[in-house]
Design a protein around this motif. Structure first.
Motif, PDB file in Angstrom:
ATOM      1  N   LEU A 143      -6.780   8.026   0.015  1.00 22.38           N
ATOM      2  CA  LEU A 143      -5.973   7.157   0.879  1.00 22.38           C
ATOM      3  C   LEU A 143      -6.836   6.440   1.911  1.00 22.38           C
ATOM      4  O   LEU A 143      -6.564   5.293   2.273  1.00 22.38           O
ATOM      5  CB  LEU A 143      -4.880   7.985   1.577  1.00 22.38           C
ATOM      6  CG  LEU A 143      -3.773   8.527   0.673  1.00 22.38           C
ATOM      7  CD1 LEU A 143      -2.739   9.288   1.499  1.00 22.38           C
ATOM      8  CD2 LEU A 143      -3.099   7.409  -0.109  1.00 22.38           C
ATOM      9  N   LYS A 190      -0.855   9.708  -4.824  1.00 25.91           N
ATOM     10  CA  LYS A 190      -0.452  11.098  -4.596  1.00 25.91           C
ATOM     11  C   LYS A 190      -0.256  11.832  -5.920  1.00 25.91           C
ATOM     12  O   LYS A 190      -0.686  12.974  -6.087  1.00 25.91           O
ATOM     13  CB  LYS A 190       0.836  11.142  -3.766  1.00 25.91           C
ATOM     14  CG  LYS A 190       0.637  10.806  -2.302  1.00 25.91           C
ATOM     15  CD  LYS A 190       1.969  10.857  -1.540  1.00 25.91           C
ATOM     16  CE  LYS A 190       1.763  10.560  -0.057  1.00 25.91           C
ATOM     17  NZ  LYS A 190       3.051  10.564   0.686  1.00 25.91           N
ATOM     18  N   SER A 191       0.380  11.153  -6.872  1.00 20.34           N
ATOM     19  CA  SER A 191       0.602  11.755  -8.189  1.00 20.34           C
ATOM     20  C   SER A 191      -0.724  12.005  -8.897  1.00 20.34           C
ATOM     21  O   SER A 191      -0.946  13.067  -9.493  1.00 20.34           O
ATOM     22  CB  SER A 191       1.483  10.832  -9.034  1.00 20.34           C
ATOM     23  OG  SER A 191       1.602  11.305 -10.354  1.00 20.34           O
ATOM     24  N   LYS A 248       0.806  -1.214   0.000  1.00 20.20           N
ATOM     25  CA  LYS A 248       0.000   0.000   0.000  1.00 20.20           C
ATOM     26  C   LYS A 248       0.843   1.269   0.000  1.00 20.20           C
ATOM     27  O   LYS A 248       0.413   2.303  -0.514  1.00 20.20           O
ATOM     28  CB  LYS A 248      -0.977  -0.014   1.176  1.00 20.20           C
ATOM     29  CG  LYS A 248      -2.066  -1.071   0.998  1.00 20.20           C
ATOM     30  CD  LYS A 248      -3.145  -0.984   2.048  1.00 20.20           C
ATOM     31  CE  LYS A 248      -4.253  -2.011   1.760  1.00 20.20           C
ATOM     32  NZ  LYS A 248      -5.336  -1.963   2.749  1.00 20.20           N
ATOM     33  N   LYS A 249       2.038   1.201   0.565  1.00 27.57           N
ATOM     34  CA  LYS A 249       2.933   2.366   0.521  1.00 27.57           C
ATOM     35  C   LYS A 249       3.356   2.661  -0.908  1.00 27.57           C
ATOM     36  O   LYS A 249       3.471   3.818  -1.323  1.00 27.57           O
ATOM     37  CB  LYS A 249       4.157   2.119   1.406  1.00 27.57           C
ATOM     38  CG  LYS A 249       3.886   2.263   2.892  1.00 27.57           C
ATOM     39  CD  LYS A 249       3.476   3.714   3.216  1.00 27.57           C
ATOM     40  CE  LYS A 249       3.222   3.890   4.710  1.00 27.57           C
ATOM     41  NZ  LYS A 249       2.742   5.273   5.005  1.00 27.57           N
ATOM     42  N   GLU A 250       3.599   1.618  -1.686  1.00 24.49           N
ATOM     43  CA  GLU A 250       3.960   1.792  -3.096  1.00 24.49           C
ATOM     44  C   GLU A 250       2.770   2.359  -3.876  1.00 24.49           C
ATOM     45  O   GLU A 250       2.918   3.263  -4.698  1.00 24.49           O
ATOM     46  CB  GLU A 250       4.388   0.444  -3.693  1.00 24.49           C
ATOM     47  CG  GLU A 250       4.867   0.542  -5.130  1.00 24.49           C
ATOM     48  CD  GLU A 250       5.325  -0.797  -5.678  1.00 24.49           C
ATOM     49  OE1 GLU A 250       5.410  -0.911  -6.916  1.00 24.49           O
ATOM     50  OE2 GLU A 250       5.593  -1.723  -4.881  1.00 24.49           O
ATOM     51  N   SER A 284      -2.673  14.995  -7.346  1.00 23.12           N
ATOM     52  CA  SER A 284      -2.078  16.279  -7.733  1.00 23.12           C
ATOM     53  C   SER A 284      -2.532  16.677  -9.133  1.00 23.12           C
ATOM     54  O   SER A 284      -2.952  17.822  -9.367  1.00 23.12           O
ATOM     55  CB  SER A 284      -0.547  16.169  -7.688  1.00 23.12           C
ATOM     56  OG  SER A 284       0.051  17.356  -8.167  1.00 23.12           O
ATOM     57  N   GLU A 316       0.399   4.110  -2.648  1.00 18.35           N
ATOM     58  CA  GLU A 316       0.159   5.467  -2.146  1.00 18.35           C
ATOM     59  C   GLU A 316       0.908   6.501  -2.984  1.00 18.35           C
ATOM     60  O   GLU A 316       0.396   7.592  -3.242  1.00 18.35           O
ATOM     61  CB  GLU A 316       0.594   5.545  -0.685  1.00 18.35           C
ATOM     62  CG  GLU A 316       0.262   6.856  -0.002  1.00 18.35           C
ATOM     63  CD  GLU A 316       0.624   6.844   1.471  1.00 18.35           C
ATOM     64  OE1 GLU A 316       1.154   7.864   1.946  1.00 18.35           O
ATOM     65  OE2 GLU A 316       0.378   5.809   2.142  1.00 18.35           O
ATOM     66  N   ALA A 317       2.100   6.156  -3.440  1.00 17.76           N
ATOM     67  CA  ALA A 317       2.895   7.087  -4.254  1.00 17.76           C
ATOM     68  C   ALA A 317       2.180   7.394  -5.567  1.00 17.76           C
ATOM     69  O   ALA A 317       2.165   8.548  -6.025  1.00 17.76           O
ATOM     70  CB  ALA A 317       4.270   6.487  -4.519  1.00 17.76           C
ATOM     71  N   TYR A 318       1.577   6.381  -6.167  1.00 20.43           N
ATOM     72  CA  TYR A 318       0.827   6.604  -7.400  1.00 20.43           C
ATOM     73  C   TYR A 318      -0.386   7.484  -7.132  1.00 20.43           C
ATOM     74  O   TYR A 318      -0.698   8.408  -7.902  1.00 20.43           O
ATOM     75  CB  TYR A 318       0.364   5.264  -7.986  1.00 20.43           C
ATOM     76  CG  TYR A 318       1.461   4.453  -8.620  1.00 20.43           C
ATOM     77  CD1 TYR A 318       1.922   4.744  -9.906  1.00 20.43           C
ATOM     78  CD2 TYR A 318       2.039   3.383  -7.943  1.00 20.43           C
ATOM     79  CE1 TYR A 318       2.919   3.988 -10.499  1.00 20.43           C
ATOM     80  CE2 TYR A 318       3.051   2.621  -8.531  1.00 20.43           C
ATOM     81  CZ  TYR A 318       3.492   2.928  -9.802  1.00 20.43           C
ATOM     82  OH  TYR A 318       4.485   2.186 -10.390  1.00 20.43           O
TER      83      TYR A 318
END
Length: 351
Positions: free
Chosen positions: A314, A261-262, A253-255, A265, A257-259
């Protein structure tokens, strides 16, 4: 007065544009889409379809079916350029144009009071002379039948379905030909021994409603040639979203999460630029076994700020218990409206 509706559909559009731009590709199996092994076919030429290649198929499956195919990346700017030229032709004929996508539209030509086949032939000729591309046209008295007709004898097809042909012309067709009836719904009907529209015709409206809810009524009417939907001149954008196929399947889920966030934005910038805000946040995932799942949350107020969209996306992500690894993830914002006042963040301490 009976309406006259055209459904126009550009034949294998992306692939056809590639052939026009590079005539050496003519007659060859051209597949356009994500060219990596994890990509998806956007569209393909009719030569590629003979091998079983289809739109939305994973590229690795397409390559197994058609190893000698020519695999090309999408060039959306070029496709949009050609699409605009074609839609200009439509708008010169009638203002009643409802775009469905970059390569597909309904036209209501009732007020022209001209022979609809002549109008369809004119469109086909004009598109061919302007772009070099072929287009298939369906003509009927409603949207469902016009769309069905345009797919009748592709590519470069022309088919008219008149009211006196109903329901006879529909009866031999498979239930999958009913616009809006998805693959799973068709399989549901097949499971109870319903494979053709003729077999479906014998089912009472109440049973279809039990099977498909409110849409069962629409199915019941459409197979009897009834569809009262109007051609919608201006189509409001229903959602703004972003998605991507991951480099490798993951349930980290941390990986993911990065997508997200992008995506948030980018979505926020688009919303603010267009003066829009939304209140339904949807997370979309596709599993390693190619099953699609969505989960959404509708808020009490409209938002457009990046931090608000991210917080909600999230929250949805961490509420899901992944049973499989994920190969695609996406976020979208819907229930859109114009932003009339400067928006405060949901979590503004001064609120």
């Amino acid at each position: 007065m009976e309406r006259v509706i055209l459904h126009v559909d550009m034949d294998a559009f992306f692939a056809s544009v590639e052939v026009i731009d590079n005539p050496k590709l003519k007659g060859k199996p051209v597949i356009v889409g994500g060219i990596s092994e994890r990509g998806v076919v956007a569209t393909c030429s009719y030569e590629a379809r003979k091998y079983g290649v289809r739109s939305a198929m994973p590229v690795y499956i397409a390559k197994a079916l058609c190893p000698n195919g020519i695999y090309l990346p999408t060039r959306m700017a070029r496709y949009k350029e050609i699409s605009e030229k074609i839609f200009q032709i439509f708008y010169k004929i009638t203002p009643y144009v409802e775009p469905l996508s970059i390569d597909e539209a309904y036209l209501d030509i009732t007020e022209l009071k001209k022979d609809p086949v002549s109008v369809a032939m004119y469109i086909k000729e004009k598109v061919k002379n302007t772009t070099g591309l072929t287009i298939s046209v369906g003509v009927s008295y409603n949207k469902f039948l016009a769309k069905l007709a345009s797919d009748w004898n592709k590519p470069n097809g022309l088919k008219i379905i008149r009211s006196d042909m109903i329901p006879k012309i529909l009866l031999p067709l498979p239930v999958s030909k009913i616009y809006g009836l998805g693959k799973k719904s068709a399989e549901k009907l097949n499971a109870i021994g319903i494979f053709t529209i003729e077999e479906l015709h014998h089912l009472p409206e109440e049973l279809l409603t039990e099977f498909f809810g409110k849409y069962g009524v629409e199915i019941y009417k459409r197979i009897r040639g009834i569809d009262n939907r109007k051609v919608v001149i201006s189509r409001e954008r229903k959602s703004i979203g972003r998605e991507t196929t991951l480099r490798s399947d993951t349930n980290d889920k941390k990986e993911l999460e990065a997508y997200i966030k992008s995506f948030c934005s980018s979505i926020s910038k688009t919303l603010i630029t267009k003066g829009l805000s939304g209140k339904t946040i949807t997370l979309k995932i596709k599993t390693s076994t190619f099953e699609n799942h969505t989960k959404n949350k509708t808020l009490p107020m409209h938002i457009s700020k990046e931090e608000d969209i991210l917080r909600e996306a999230l929250e949805i992500l961490y509420s899901i218990d992944f049973q499989e690894k994920i190969r695609l993830i996406g976020v979208s914002v819907s229930s859109l409206e114009e932003t009339k006042l400067q928006q405060l963040t949901l979590f503004n301490s001064d609120f």
